[in-house]
Design a protein around this motif. Structure first.
Motif, PDB file in Angstrom:
ATOM      1  N   VAL A   1      33.330 -30.839 -18.968  1.00  0.00           N
ATOM      2  CA  VAL A   1      33.899 -31.962 -18.219  1.00  0.00           C
ATOM      3  C   VAL A   1      34.697 -32.874 -19.147  1.00  0.00           C
ATOM      4  N   VAL A   2      34.123 -33.223 -20.285  1.00  0.00           N
ATOM      5  CA  VAL A   2      34.805 -34.129 -21.219  1.00  0.00           C
ATOM      6  C   VAL A   2      36.100 -33.501 -21.724  1.00  0.00           C
ATOM      7  N   ARG A   3      36.066 -32.230 -22.064  1.00  0.00           N
ATOM      8  CA  ARG A   3      37.280 -31.580 -22.566  1.00  0.00           C
ATOM      9  C   ARG A   3      38.325 -31.444 -21.466  1.00  0.00           C
ATOM     10  N   ARG A   4      37.888 -31.229 -20.255  1.00  0.00           N
ATOM     11  CA  ARG A   4      38.856 -31.132 -19.149  1.00  0.00           C
ATOM     12  C   ARG A   4      39.515 -32.477 -18.884  1.00  0.00           C
ATOM     13  N   GLU A   5      38.705 -33.526 -18.798  1.00  0.00           N
ATOM     14  CA  GLU A   5      39.243 -34.833 -18.424  1.00  0.00           C
ATOM     15  C   GLU A   5      40.017 -35.502 -19.558  1.00  0.00           C
ATOM     16  N   THR A   6      39.761 -35.122 -20.788  1.00  0.00           N
ATOM     17  CA  THR A   6      40.535 -35.678 -21.910  1.00  0.00           C
ATOM     18  C   THR A   6      41.756 -34.834 -22.237  1.00  0.00           C
ATOM     19  N   GLY A   7      41.993 -33.782 -21.471  1.00  0.00           N
ATOM     20  CA  GLY A   7      43.189 -32.975 -21.646  1.00  0.00           C
ATOM     21  C   GLY A   7      43.085 -31.867 -22.660  1.00  0.00           C
TER      22      GLY A   7
ATOM     23  N   GLN B   1      43.052 -28.427 -15.604  1.00  0.00           N
ATOM     24  CA  GLN B   1      43.723 -29.721 -15.535  1.00  0.00           C
ATOM     25  C   GLN B   1      42.725 -30.830 -15.257  1.00  0.00           C
ATOM     26  N   PRO B   2      42.949 -32.037 -15.772  1.00  0.00           N
ATOM     27  CA  PRO B   2      42.069 -33.175 -15.452  1.00  0.00           C
ATOM     28  C   PRO B   2      42.047 -33.428 -13.944  1.00  0.00           C
ATOM     29  N   ARG B   3      40.883 -33.793 -13.448  1.00  0.00           N
ATOM     30  CA  ARG B   3      40.754 -34.062 -12.025  1.00  0.00           C
ATOM     31  C   ARG B   3      41.016 -35.522 -11.701  1.00  0.00           C
TER      32      ARG B   3
ATOM     33  N   PHE C   1      19.410 -13.596 -21.421  1.00  0.00           N
ATOM     34  CA  PHE C   1      19.486 -13.648 -19.965  1.00  0.00           C
ATOM     35  C   PHE C   1      19.471 -15.091 -19.467  1.00  0.00           C
ATOM     36  N   GLY C   2      18.550 -15.895 -20.001  1.00  0.00           N
ATOM     37  CA  GLY C   2      18.459 -17.287 -19.583  1.00  0.00           C
ATOM     38  C   GLY C   2      19.695 -18.077 -19.951  1.00  0.00           C
ATOM     39  N   ALA C   3      20.213 -17.831 -21.159  1.00  0.00           N
ATOM     40  CA  ALA C   3      21.426 -18.532 -21.589  1.00  0.00           C
ATOM     41  C   ALA C   3      22.597 -18.201 -20.674  1.00  0.00           C
ATOM     42  N   ALA C   4      22.751 -16.941 -20.298  1.00  0.00           N
ATOM     43  CA  ALA C   4      23.846 -16.539 -19.416  1.00  0.00           C
ATOM     44  C   ALA C   4      23.714 -17.186 -18.045  1.00  0.00           C
ATOM     45  N   ALA C   5      22.500 -17.155 -17.483  1.00  0.00           N
ATOM     46  CA  ALA C   5      22.290 -17.709 -16.141  1.00  0.00           C
ATOM     47  C   ALA C   5      22.510 -19.213 -16.112  1.00  0.00           C
ATOM     48  N   PHE C   6      21.947 -19.926 -17.081  1.00  0.00           N
ATOM     49  CA  PHE C   6      22.069 -21.386 -17.065  1.00  0.00           C
ATOM     50  C   PHE C   6      23.459 -21.841 -17.505  1.00  0.00           C
ATOM     51  N   ALA C   7      24.130 -21.049 -18.326  1.00  0.00           N
ATOM     52  CA  ALA C   7      25.518 -21.365 -18.652  1.00  0.00           C
ATOM     53  C   ALA C   7      26.397 -21.235 -17.412  1.00  0.00           C
ATOM     54  N   ALA C   8      26.144 -20.205 -16.604  1.00  0.00           N
ATOM     55  CA  ALA C   8      26.887 -20.063 -15.352  1.00  0.00           C
ATOM     56  C   ALA C   8      26.648 -21.259 -14.440  1.00  0.00           C
ATOM     57  N   MET C   9      25.388 -21.716 -14.379  1.00  0.00           N
ATOM     58  CA  MET C   9      25.084 -22.903 -13.582  1.00  0.00           C
ATOM     59  C   MET C   9      25.750 -24.140 -14.172  1.00  0.00           C
ATOM     60  N   GLY C  10      25.806 -24.211 -15.503  1.00  0.00           N
ATOM     61  CA  GLY C  10      26.465 -25.345 -16.147  1.00  0.00           C
ATOM     62  C   GLY C  10      27.947 -25.389 -15.845  1.00  0.00           C
ATOM     63  N   LEU C  11      28.604 -24.230 -15.877  1.00  0.00           N
ATOM     64  CA  LEU C  11      30.028 -24.185 -15.535  1.00  0.00           C
ATOM     65  C   LEU C  11      30.248 -24.566 -14.076  1.00  0.00           C
ATOM     66  N   GLY C  12      29.356 -24.088 -13.208  1.00  0.00           N
ATOM     67  CA  GLY C  12      29.469 -24.465 -11.802  1.00  0.00           C
ATOM     68  C   GLY C  12      29.261 -25.957 -11.594  1.00  0.00           C
ATOM     69  N   MET C  13      28.300 -26.528 -12.335  1.00  0.00           N
ATOM     70  CA  MET C  13      28.032 -27.960 -12.232  1.00  0.00           C
ATOM     71  C   MET C  13      29.218 -28.775 -12.716  1.00  0.00           C
ATOM     72  N   SER C  14      29.887 -28.300 -13.749  1.00  0.00           N
ATOM     73  CA  SER C  14      31.031 -29.041 -14.282  1.00  0.00           C
ATOM     74  C   SER C  14      32.144 -29.202 -13.257  1.00  0.00           C
ATOM     75  N   CYS C  15      32.216 -28.301 -12.305  1.00  0.00           N
ATOM     76  CA  CYS C  15      33.250 -28.383 -11.277  1.00  0.00           C
ATOM     77  C   CYS C  15      32.975 -29.501 -10.270  1.00  0.00           C
ATOM     78  N   LEU C  16      31.722 -29.964 -10.213  1.00  0.00           N
ATOM     79  CA  LEU C  16      31.360 -31.004  -9.256  1.00  0.00           C
ATOM     80  C   LEU C  16      31.527 -32.411  -9.824  1.00  0.00           C
ATOM     81  N   VAL C  17      31.645 -32.508 -11.147  1.00  0.00           N
ATOM     82  CA  VAL C  17      31.749 -33.815 -11.796  1.00  0.00           C
ATOM     83  C   VAL C  17      33.218 -34.141 -12.002  1.00  0.00           C
ATOM     84  N   ARG C  18      33.641 -35.315 -11.577  1.00  0.00           N
ATOM     85  CA  ARG C  18      35.062 -35.644 -11.579  1.00  0.00           C
ATOM     86  C   ARG C  18      35.510 -36.478 -12.775  1.00  0.00           C
TER      87      ARG C  18
END
Length: 251
Positions: A78-84, A247-249, A143-160
């Motif tokens: 999120v921080v890297r996306r919003e800071t460009g 792109q920044p949201r 396995f856990g790292a892959a699953a929770f990283a996928a959830m983390g990437l999905g969560m990042s899409c919800l934060v503006r």
């Protein structure tokens, strides 16, 4: 492959140079293990009379995957996306897939080091035995790292916003870590709280870590728990594929 390794090394340098990220995602689980282990490490937990230090060690590994691969990764994205930063990466010759894979690989390396440190401290400080099945433990961590990283990437899409990323993500992962029983047994939960715990992915991953680390079982010995974690990972991945942006949201 050479470009991927170079970018993974760069991501490692960026992580360890960020003191806030290192403290929050790497050292906090270790510190909590030392504190709680000192408090009730010699007490007995659950009907199986497992030492508190051993029970806690396996739970802290579960807490670590949430802190590092879910919360830490989501906040970073999120921080890297919003800071460009992500926008500028897309303008370079570096392939987008290579950048993301290197970021994920670096996250797994951090989590692996953290888990090894927790196991090492458990052995030297609290006299907890080294897990018998190290190969199955490594597969579980991957396995856990892959699953929770996928959830983390999905969560990042919800934060503006970058400013609100820590607050929003912490509001999700900290209650999840507590309710999922990473620090103590869930046997005494009231029915409502037990029902909440039963739908959380960290509950099942923590159950798997205790199966492997305490009982010497293989990761595939509990297919229901594996399926629950994999399902949540698939949901996170679907959300990331649909909502991930370079792109920044914020306008």
């Amino acid at each position: 492959m050479r470009l991927f390794l170079h970018e993974t090394r760069a991501q490692q340098l960026l992580f360890w140079r960020s003191r806030e990220a290192a403290i929050f995602t790497f050292f906090l689980p270790v510190v909590l293990f030392l504190i709680f282990g000192a408090v009730y490490g010699d007490s007995l937990v659950t009907d199986e009379e497992i030492r508190g230090a051993a029970f806690l060690q396996a739970g802290i590994v579960g807490y670590g995957v949430a802190a590092t691969c879910f919360a830490g990764l989501a906040i970073t994205v999120v921080v890297r996306r919003e800071t460009g930063v992500l926008k500028r990466v897309r303008a370079t010759p570096l392939p987008a897939a290579t950048y993301l894979l290197a970021l994920l690989a670096s996250t797994f390396v951090v989590f692996l080091i953290e888990a090894a440190l927790v196991v090492g401290l458990g052995r030297t400080v609290f006299d907890v035995a080294i897990p018998d099945n190290l190969f199955s433990l490594f597969c579980l961590l991957l396995f856990g790292a892959a699953a929770f990283a996928a959830m983390g990437l999905g969560m990042s899409c919800l934060v503006r916003s970058a400013e609100g990323s820590s607050a929003v993500i912490n509001a999700v992962y900290l209650p999840m870590a507590i309710i999922s029983g990473t620090f103590f047994s869930t046997d005494s939960y009231p029915p409502f709280l037990q029902g909440v715990a039963d739908v959380l992915p960290l509950t099942y991953f923590t159950q798997l870590t205790r199966d492997v680390m305490l009982d010497g079982e293989h990761i595939w010995s509990n297919p229901a728990a594996v399926g629950a974690v994999a399902l949540w990972g698939a949901i996170g991945l679907a959300g990331a594929v649909r909502g991930f942006r370079w792109q920044p949201r914020e306008a």
